[in-house]
Design an enzyme around this catalytic site. Structure first.
Site, short mmCIF file in Angstrom:
data_model
loop_
_atom_site.label_atom_id
_atom_site.label_comp_id
_atom_site.label_asym_id
_atom_site.label_seq_id
_atom_site.Cartn_x
_atom_site.Cartn_y
_atom_site.Cartn_z
N ASP A 196 0.84 -1.17 -0.06
CA ASP A 196 0.22 -0.08 -0.06
C ASP A 196 0.73 1.34 -0.11
O ASP A 196 2.01 1.20 0.04
CB ASP A 196 -0.98 0.03 1.22
CG ASP A 196 -2.30 0.58 0.75
OD1 ASP A 196 -2.45 1.69 0.52
OD2 ASP A 196 -3.37 -0.03 1.06
N HIS A 270 -2.78 3.09 -4.69
CA HIS A 270 -2.09 2.47 -3.53
C HIS A 270 -0.68 2.14 -3.78
O HIS A 270 -0.20 0.84 -3.34
CB HIS A 270 -2.91 1.52 -2.68
CG HIS A 270 -4.17 2.21 -2.27
ND1 HIS A 270 -4.33 2.99 -1.18
CD2 HIS A 270 -5.71 2.01 -2.54
CE1 HIS A 270 -5.63 3.49 -0.83
NE2 HIS A 270 -6.30 2.83 -1.61
N GLU A 334 -9.83 2.61 -5.56
CA GLU A 334 -9.38 4.16 -5.05
C GLU A 334 -8.04 4.54 -6.15
O GLU A 334 -7.00 4.90 -5.67
CB GLU A 334 -9.10 4.08 -3.93
CG GLU A 334 -10.40 3.87 -2.73
CD GLU A 334 -9.98 4.10 -1.35
OE1 GLU A 334 -10.92 4.42 -0.56
OE2 GLU A 334 -8.92 3.74 -0.93
#
Length: 767
Positions: A196, A270, A334
């Site tokens: 991440d 990410h 995302e």
């Protein structure tokens, strides 16, 4: 050095629950509740003379039970080959008698003379877990097991739990402890979130900078990222990663407990830890990428270049060589497209590939990665954003932004794993109202919410429902820096998850789960030094209502714990009265009684304080309103506020508009604002009505100008409730709300007497 080496021996633990009141408990204390339980008269006495018989002595489930009886139960039971003949005073583990059992199923039969578990593969292990739960924890030299016939098998084949080790790193020892808990409650898939923005946690030999640079961040934001403007940091470096040898060790440990590990390598978003290690993989390599010390979504993502695809294929090759799982999780969530929109390379690639837009480019990215993973004999799972621009042909969707993504994928005949945050399955959220809980990302996801979740949406046809493979809960760790806090956020909600994933809908019963079975399991956790959230006393309600008397009847939520109470308005503690028998208090007219309770366990753990306030006063009379215009008037106030008290309606109401919902999305572009919703609420019958809000930041509700819900102040998503006695008719309704930043949220709920709590809709609101 940031590499973690396992220095301590991890000792396998298993649950042994002292089952109580079996005559009245249809599930005999077992979690998750079995498919079928048929009780018989009598007991089987487990002793040093008992023999353990098995078809195959080196079967890992057989070895597991043998080790448990020897090392934990301290019963040196002899392990022998099963001859197929009935042997008295024996436990027999066999594949005979399994006709008609579904996958992972088992049949457990306990008679006065012997115990038999008939099962194959993982089913044998799960039958053993049930048997262990039936062995009393407070046994002596022998243990009496109740006679019973249990036939059991899971509702879903995928029963998952995720652990994020990127935001905060957790040791191999803790990961094994996490796996042990999963195994004890028949979960079978460990989703390991390994990369991440805040850290890269897996050794990749071809790219050493991923762990030399990407596994370390310089500092971490202090508190919730809403708390301070500007954000403040702790100036403390954080790091850690797993070597490939450690990962192989954990994979074997999980496999011995019939748990599959699904690794997650995030892409295309990410990716800041990877970009900090190898900047050439981004669209703006000169911008100075760094491993992030705060949370959220970041602009910079992988650039879809041939160099990037080569890198990711190399990484995935090493990951696939390590992990034997069918699935490889590739994230996909995302991923903002602004860097791609600004990239000359990306815009030329979109034209070259004749794609519609950047969503199409993400779909191309995912398709290409899927093709590579498929070439290795594996399949991909991605978060539901992988639907955008067109779903890769063989992908499985993990639906987290509500159920919509999962529904859409199932209708396209794609497999789905349900893990919606709206279903209570984001267990990094608070377990109660934010003000009473440790720091978290916000929200209110109590165990009641996760327990009642059903992963198969009714809008799907029976054929489409077959694509729902199962369910998963996710433990993201932005605000979980320690192993103790991870346990606190996990427990006891994980036990509710196990019953969602395993138990047939017809057998689920929250009252039986929480009041009859759970207290013994929590007592075991307490005795074995786990951190967990202690539930409020059974029978206690955090509420306010109107009556002329109140009757209190409480039981501890943890077996062996004590309940203390006060009626003087002060916080109860062990120096106060212990609750032992039911009590009734009369409430004189125009007075109130406040009963506060707390549960304190044998090891000193405490529940949150529950407050029940009972007023004896007349209900509010209706006001004179005869309009029919639905919706509320609202007035918008730009600017930053710290309290709803700063919001005042204009004298002439000239700036007011009409709203038929409390949807604030249209205002969220403002960095700070306030709103007052004002009008009338229709009450259809006399009674006590509950109101509540969950909001980020502050919100208050006034009924007939009286404050009913006080959720004011600057805070992340949190909830507060209140109640008021109302007569039939119309009553003035005012809701005030303010937000600082662009992440605001607001939901408003009503509890009508005799009905479940639901969102307050425009059908009851007028202006």
């Amino acid at each position: 050095m940031y590499k973690k080496t396992l220095l301590l021996l991890v000792t396998t633990f298993v649950l042994s629950i002292a089952v109580q009141a079996q005559d009245t408990d249809p599930n005999m204390g077992i979690i998750p509740a079995p498919v079928s339980v048929k009780k018989s008269i009598g007991t089987f006495v487990l002793s040093q003379e008992t023999q353990l018989l098995a078809d195959t002595l080196d079967n890992k489930a057989v070895v597991f039970l043998s080790d448990y009886l020897k090392n934990t139960a301290m019963l040196h039971v002899a392990l022998k080959q099963n001859s197929g003949q009935s042997v008295s005073n024996s436990i027999t583990l066999t594949s005979a008698g399994t006709d008609g059992l579904p996958a992972e199923g088992y049949r457990l039969t306990i008679t006065p003379t012997n115990v038999t578990i008939a099962a194959k593969g993982a089913g044998l292990f799960y039958g053993i877990q049930t048997l262990i739960q039936l062995i009393p924890a407070d046994r002596g030299a022998t243990a009496k097991l109740p006679c019973v016939q249990i036939e059991d098998y899971p509702r879903f084949g995928y029963r998952g739990l995720m652990l994020d080790v990127c935001r905060h790193f957790f040791s191999v020892q803790f990961v094994k402890k996490y796996i042990d808990l999963m195994a004890a409650y028949k979960l079978n898939t460990f989703h390991w979130h390994l990369t991440d923005d805040q850290g890269w946690r897996i050794e990749i030999k071809k790219y050493p900078k991923l762990t030399e640079i990407g596994s370390r961040r310089a500092e971490t934001v202090i508190g919730n990222y809403h708390d301070r403007t500007p954000q403040q940091y702790d100036n403390t470096p954080v790091g850690g990663y797993y070597t490939q040898d450690e990962i192989r060790d954990v994979i074997k440990y999980a496999a011995d407990r019939y748990i599959t590990i699904v690794p997650e390598i995030e892409m295309p978003g990410h990716a800041m830890a990877a970009l900090a290690s190898y900047p050439e993989l981004g669209c703006e390599p000169e911008s100075g990428y760094k491993v992030q010390g705060t949370w959220g979504v970041f602009k910079n993502i992988y650039c879809p270049s041939e160099q990037t695809f080569g890198f990711l294929e190399d990484v995935l090759t090493e990951v696939i060589d390590l992990f034997p799982s069918k699935y490889i999780h590739i994230g996909g969530d995302e991923a903002p497209k602004s860097a791609w929109k600004e990239s000359k390379f990306c815009q030329q690639l979109i034209k070259k590939l004749k794609l519609k837009d950047e969503d199409g480019l993400q779909s191309y990215f995912i398709h290409r990665i899927e093709k590579f993973v498929n070439s290795k004999g594996r399949s991909i799972i991605g978060w539901d954003e992988i639907l955008e621009g067109g779903l890769a042909p063989n992908a499985t969707v993990m639906s987290w932004r509500g159920e919509e993504g999962g529904i859409a994928a199932a209708k396209q005949n794609h497999d789905v794993i349900m893990t919606p945050s709206s279903g209570g399955l984001y267990i990094d959220h608070a377990q109660g109202f934010f003000s009473t809980e440790p720091l978290s990302i916000g929200g209110n996801e109590p165990i009641t919410k996760i327990y009642r979740y059903d992963p198969t949406p009714e809008v799907l046809s029976d054929d489409q429902k077959k694509h729902i493979l199962g369910v998963q809960a996710n433990l993201w760790t932005e605000y979980i820096p320690t192993e103790n806090k991870a346990e606190y956020m996990l427990l006891p909600r994980m036990l509710a998850l196990s019953e969602i994933a395993w138990t047939p809908l017809a057998n689920k019963n929250f009252k039986d789960f929480s009041e009859t079975r759970l207290p013994s399991h929590l007592a075991w956790l307490d005795k074995n030094s786990f951190d967990y959230r202690v539930p409020s006393a059974i029978g206690a309600k955090d509420t306010a209502y109107f009556a002329d008397k109140v009757t209190v009847d409480l039981k501890p939520s943890v077996k062996g714990a004590k309940v203390y109470y006060t009626i003087d308005g002060y916080t109860p503690r062990e120096t106060d009265n212990e609750f032992n028998i039911p009590m009734t208090y009369n409430v004189p007219i125009d007075q109130y009684r406040e009963i506060q309770t707390i549960v304190i366990t044998p090891t000193g753990k405490r529940s949150v304080v529950t407050k029940t306030v009972v007023y004896n006063k007349a209900p509010l009379a209706p006001v004179n309103y005869k309009g029919t215009n639905q919706g509320l008037r609202y007035e918008f106030f730009p600017g930053e506020f710290n309290s709803t008290n700063n919001l005042k309606l204009s004298a002439d109401g000239a700036d007011s508009l009409i709203a038929k919902s409390f949807n604030i999305n249209q205002f969220r572009k403002a960095t700070g604002f306030g709103i007052i919703y004002n009008g009338y609420i229709r009450i259809d019958s006399d009674g006590v009505y509950g109101f509540s809000t969950t909001s980020d930041d502050g919100s208050t509700i006034l009924i007939d100008d009286q404050l009913v819900v006080d959720n004011d102040g600057k805070h992340p998503v949190s909830g507060k409730n209140g109640a008021v006695a109302l007569q039939k008719g119309f009553h003035k309704f005012t809701l005030k709300y303010f937000n600082i930043g662009t992440t605001g949220s607001l939901k408003v709920f009503i509890t009508i007497p005799g009905k479940p709590t639901g969102e307050l809709g425009s059908d009851l609101l007028f202006n």
